[in-house]
Design a protein around this motif. Structure first.
Motif, PDB file in Angstrom:
ATOM      1  N   THR A  83       2.923  56.525 -32.113  1.00 27.79           N
ATOM      2  CA  THR A  83       3.561  57.793 -32.475  1.00 27.79           C
ATOM      3  C   THR A  83       4.006  57.777 -33.931  1.00 27.79           C
ATOM      4  OG1 THR A  83       4.314  58.187 -30.220  1.00 27.79           O
ATOM      5  CG2 THR A  83       5.495  59.328 -31.977  1.00 27.79           C
ATOM      6  N   VAL A  84       4.619  56.676 -34.347  1.00 27.98           N
ATOM      7  CA  VAL A  84       5.083  56.551 -35.728  1.00 27.98           C
ATOM      8  C   VAL A  84       3.899  56.536 -36.687  1.00 27.98           C
ATOM      9  CG1 VAL A  84       6.315  55.068 -37.362  1.00 27.98           C
ATOM     10  CG2 VAL A  84       7.193  55.380 -35.033  1.00 27.98           C
ATOM     11  N   ARG A  85       2.837  55.816 -36.322  1.00 29.71           N
ATOM     12  CA  ARG A  85       1.646  55.786 -37.169  1.00 29.71           C
ATOM     13  C   ARG A  85       1.072  57.202 -37.340  1.00 29.71           C
ATOM     14  NH1 ARG A  85      -1.418  51.396 -38.078  1.00 29.71           N
ATOM     15  NH2 ARG A  85      -0.604  50.406 -36.189  1.00 29.71           N
ATOM     16  N   ARG A  86       1.031  57.945 -36.251  1.00 30.04           N
ATOM     17  CA  ARG A  86       0.506  59.301 -36.307  1.00 30.04           C
ATOM     18  C   ARG A  86       1.395  60.187 -37.181  1.00 30.04           C
ATOM     19  NH1 ARG A  86      -0.001  59.794 -31.304  1.00 30.04           N
ATOM     20  NH2 ARG A  86       1.928  60.920 -30.824  1.00 30.04           N
ATOM     21  N   ASP A  87       2.706  60.006 -37.093  1.00 33.45           N
ATOM     22  CA  ASP A  87       3.616  60.793 -37.924  1.00 33.45           C
ATOM     23  C   ASP A  87       3.406  60.504 -39.406  1.00 33.45           C
ATOM     24  OD1 ASP A  87       4.704  62.015 -35.760  1.00 33.45           O
ATOM     25  OD2 ASP A  87       6.564  60.846 -35.725  1.00 33.45           O
ATOM     26  N   PHE A  88       3.319  59.228 -39.768  1.00 34.28           N
ATOM     27  CA  PHE A  88       3.153  58.861 -41.171  1.00 34.28           C
ATOM     28  C   PHE A  88       1.801  59.304 -41.720  1.00 34.28           C
ATOM     29  CE2 PHE A  88       6.916  56.271 -40.727  1.00 34.28           C
ATOM     30  CZ  PHE A  88       7.403  56.164 -42.019  1.00 34.28           C
ATOM     31  N   ALA A  89       0.796  59.334 -40.865  1.00 32.80           N
ATOM     32  CA  ALA A  89      -0.544  59.726 -41.308  1.00 32.80           C
ATOM     33  C   ALA A  89      -0.777  61.229 -41.199  1.00 32.80           C
ATOM     34  CB  ALA A  89      -1.605  58.985 -40.491  1.00 32.80           C
ATOM     35  N   GLY A  90       0.202  61.971 -40.683  1.00 25.66           N
ATOM     36  CA  GLY A  90       0.029  63.391 -40.443  1.00 25.66           C
ATOM     37  C   GLY A  90       0.349  64.254 -41.650  1.00 25.66           C
ATOM     38  N   GLU A  91       0.449  65.558 -41.393  1.00 23.18           N
ATOM     39  CA  GLU A  91       0.692  66.517 -42.471  1.00 23.18           C
ATOM     40  C   GLU A  91       2.108  66.414 -43.036  1.00 23.18           C
ATOM     41  OE1 GLU A  91      -0.100  70.403 -40.996  1.00 23.18           O
ATOM     42  OE2 GLU A  91      -2.278  70.232 -41.281  1.00 23.18           O
ATOM     43  N   ARG A  92       3.030  65.902 -42.246  1.00 27.04           N
ATOM     44  CA  ARG A  92       4.427  65.825 -42.662  1.00 27.04           C
ATOM     45  C   ARG A  92       4.944  64.397 -42.499  1.00 27.04           C
ATOM     46  NH1 ARG A  92       3.474  70.856 -40.670  1.00 27.04           N
ATOM     47  NH2 ARG A  92       4.516  72.624 -41.705  1.00 27.04           N
ATOM     48  N   PRO A  93       4.567  63.484 -43.410  1.00 28.89           N
ATOM     49  CA  PRO A  93       5.036  62.099 -43.303  1.00 28.89           C
ATOM     50  C   PRO A  93       6.561  62.034 -43.352  1.00 28.89           C
ATOM     51  CG  PRO A  93       3.279  62.295 -44.944  1.00 28.89           C
ATOM     52  CD  PRO A  93       3.694  63.684 -44.568  1.00 28.89           C
ATOM     53  N   PRO A  94       7.180  61.259 -42.472  1.00 24.43           N
ATOM     54  CA  PRO A  94       8.649  61.182 -42.448  1.00 24.43           C
ATOM     55  C   PRO A  94       9.258  60.742 -43.773  1.00 24.43           C
ATOM     56  CG  PRO A  94       7.697  60.155 -40.498  1.00 24.43           C
ATOM     57  CD  PRO A  94       6.556  60.459 -41.412  1.00 24.43           C
ATOM     58  N   ILE A  95       8.505  60.030 -44.580  1.00 29.47           N
ATOM     59  CA  ILE A  95       9.033  59.500 -45.833  1.00 29.47           C
ATOM     60  C   ILE A  95       9.119  60.573 -46.922  1.00 29.47           C
ATOM     61  CG2 ILE A  95       6.858  58.794 -46.934  1.00 29.47           C
ATOM     62  CD1 ILE A  95      10.065  56.670 -46.674  1.00 29.47           C
ATOM     63  N   LEU A  96       8.520  61.759 -46.693  1.00 22.41           N
ATOM     64  CA  LEU A  96       8.465  62.815 -47.710  1.00 22.41           C
ATOM     65  C   LEU A  96       9.123  64.112 -47.233  1.00 22.41           C
ATOM     66  CD1 LEU A  96       4.745  62.367 -48.868  1.00 22.41           C
ATOM     67  CD2 LEU A  96       6.799  61.439 -49.965  1.00 22.41           C
ATOM     68  N   PRO A  97      10.327  64.074 -46.712  1.00 21.18           N
ATOM     69  CA  PRO A  97      10.919  65.290 -46.128  1.00 21.18           C
ATOM     70  C   PRO A  97      11.179  66.392 -47.139  1.00 21.18           C
ATOM     71  CG  PRO A  97      12.582  63.573 -46.336  1.00 21.18           C
ATOM     72  CD  PRO A  97      11.260  62.929 -46.654  1.00 21.18           C
ATOM     73  N   PHE A  98      11.428  66.029 -48.411  1.00 20.36           N
ATOM     74  CA  PHE A  98      11.736  67.058 -49.390  1.00 20.36           C
ATOM     75  C   PHE A  98      10.489  67.640 -50.045  1.00 20.36           C
ATOM     76  CE2 PHE A  98      15.812  64.485 -49.828  1.00 20.36           C
ATOM     77  CZ  PHE A  98      16.403  65.181 -48.799  1.00 20.36           C
ATOM     78  N   HIS A  99       9.331  67.122 -49.692  1.00 22.62           N
ATOM     79  CA  HIS A  99       8.081  67.739 -50.124  1.00 22.62           C
ATOM     80  C   HIS A  99       7.683  68.826 -49.125  1.00 22.62           C
ATOM     81  CE1 HIS A  99       8.051  64.102 -52.566  1.00 22.62           C
ATOM     82  NE2 HIS A  99       7.113  64.670 -53.318  1.00 22.62           N
ATOM     83  N   TRP A 100       7.434  68.423 -47.882  1.00 25.47           N
ATOM     84  CA  TRP A 100       7.028  69.424 -46.895  1.00 25.47           C
ATOM     85  C   TRP A 100       8.184  70.308 -46.459  1.00 25.47           C
ATOM     86  CZ3 TRP A 100       9.817  68.279 -42.581  1.00 25.47           C
ATOM     87  CH2 TRP A 100      10.080  66.931 -42.269  1.00 25.47           C
ATOM     88  N   GLY A 101       9.414  69.799 -46.559  1.00 19.82           N
ATOM     89  CA  GLY A 101      10.560  70.595 -46.131  1.00 19.82           C
ATOM     90  C   GLY A 101      10.846  71.772 -47.037  1.00 19.82           C
ATOM     91  N   LEU A 102      10.542  71.646 -48.339  1.00 16.62           N
ATOM     92  CA  LEU A 102      10.794  72.718 -49.291  1.00 16.62           C
ATOM     93  C   LEU A 102       9.575  73.608 -49.517  1.00 16.62           C
ATOM     94  CD1 LEU A 102      12.819  70.733 -51.995  1.00 16.62           C
ATOM     95  CD2 LEU A 102      13.712  72.435 -50.399  1.00 16.62           C
ATOM     96  N   ALA A 103       8.464  73.280 -48.883  1.00 16.13           N
ATOM     97  CA  ALA A 103       7.220  74.001 -49.134  1.00 16.13           C
ATOM     98  C   ALA A 103       7.211  75.367 -48.459  1.00 16.13           C
ATOM     99  CB  ALA A 103       6.032  73.176 -48.654  1.00 16.13           C
ATOM    100  N   ASP A 104       6.683  76.355 -49.177  1.00 20.61           N
ATOM    101  CA  ASP A 104       6.445  77.668 -48.585  1.00 20.61           C
ATOM    102  C   ASP A 104       5.209  77.645 -47.690  1.00 20.61           C
ATOM    103  OD1 ASP A 104       8.597  79.018 -49.543  1.00 20.61           O
ATOM    104  OD2 ASP A 104       7.549  79.989 -51.201  1.00 20.61           O
ATOM    105  N   ALA A 105       4.262  76.760 -48.017  1.00 16.33           N
ATOM    106  CA  ALA A 105       3.023  76.672 -47.246  1.00 16.33           C
ATOM    107  C   ALA A 105       2.577  75.216 -47.199  1.00 16.33           C
ATOM    108  CB  ALA A 105       1.927  77.533 -47.877  1.00 16.33           C
ATOM    109  N   VAL A 106       2.071  74.794 -46.042  1.00 12.21           N
ATOM    110  CA  VAL A 106       1.505  73.457 -45.840  1.00 12.21           C
ATOM    111  C   VAL A 106       0.063  73.651 -45.391  1.00 12.21           C
ATOM    112  CG1 VAL A 106       1.653  71.291 -44.558  1.00 12.21           C
ATOM    113  CG2 VAL A 106       3.752  72.502 -45.212  1.00 12.21           C
TER     114      VAL A 106
END
Length: 217
Positions: A83-106
């Motif tokens: 599950t963790v591997r899938r999260d890190f390899a997905g569209e919203r890696p847990p390590i980058l919350p302020f990238h995808w979190g502030l995005a208007d579009a992903v």
């Protein structure tokens, strides 16, 4: 199985991201205000040419890219390894919350994921591109996450995952691929607190957060 973020839910992550965004805005305005006050004080207290030279020199110093960051982040979660591997390899890696979190579009692309992040009150935006690769020739890493801002190198995250003691452990080696000017230093330092809060909001316990800032980090 649900992602690790389900431990607290997306609402908790959104709340941290909103607080982070407000903090960044306040610090930007504060740094600009201090700079203006310092320039006005120089002109009020010093001869014109001296004040002009000092002001121009200070503005140049504040805008020259001098600093970079690096470090190690260790996280722990109750979610299983896959599950963790899938999260890190997905569209919203847990390590980058302020990238995808502030995005208007992903947006998913052939090479990874694009985040469209607005700034200047939404008048302009910048595209952040994230590409995740599986690492097979490095015994100390499972994944490598490469981040680019407007097609310029931004940072690299090497992620090692391990399952032990009924938990999954993620060790992330962070290396900045860019330098930032002195006027961004307060924002960079303040970001560390909010990053840890965002990791915890996703269901990760911060075991170690070791980040260095300097010209040779």
């Amino acid at each position: 199985m649900p992602s690790a973020a389900s431990a607290n839910g997306p609402a908790a992550v959104d709340a941290v991201v909103r607080r982070y965004g407000r903090m960044q805005g306040v610090l930007k305005v504060s740094v600009a205000a201090v700079s203006v006050v310092a320039v006005l004080a120089a002109f009020a207290a010093l001869p014109y040419l001296v004040a002009l030279c000092l002001s121009l020199g200070a503005l140049v110093l504040l805008s020259v890219p001098l600093f970079t960051t690096a470090g190690t982040i260790r996280l722990r979660t109750e979610a299983d390894l896959e599950t963790v591997r899938r999260d890190f390899a997905g569209e919203r890696p847990p390590i980058l919350p302020f990238h995808w979190g502030l995005a208007d579009a992903v947006r998913s692309t052939d090479g990874g994921t694009d985040y469209e992040i607005p700034y200047l009150f939404g008048l302009r935006s910048v595209t952040i591109t994230v590409e995740t690769r599986t690492v097979s020739d490095d015994p100390d890493a499972d994944l490598e996450i490469e981040v680019r801002e407007a097609d310029r190198p931004w940072g690299t995250y090497s992620v090692a995952l391990e399952e032990r003691d009924d938990a999954t452990h993620a060790t992330v080696e962070v290396e900045s691929d860019r330098r930032f000017p002195l006027n961004r230093l307060p924002q960079t330092i303040a970001t560390a607190r909010y990053q840890q809060m965002a990791y915890e909001a996703q269901g990760y316990v911060v075991v170690e957060y070791d980040r260095s800032i300097g010209p040779f980090s």
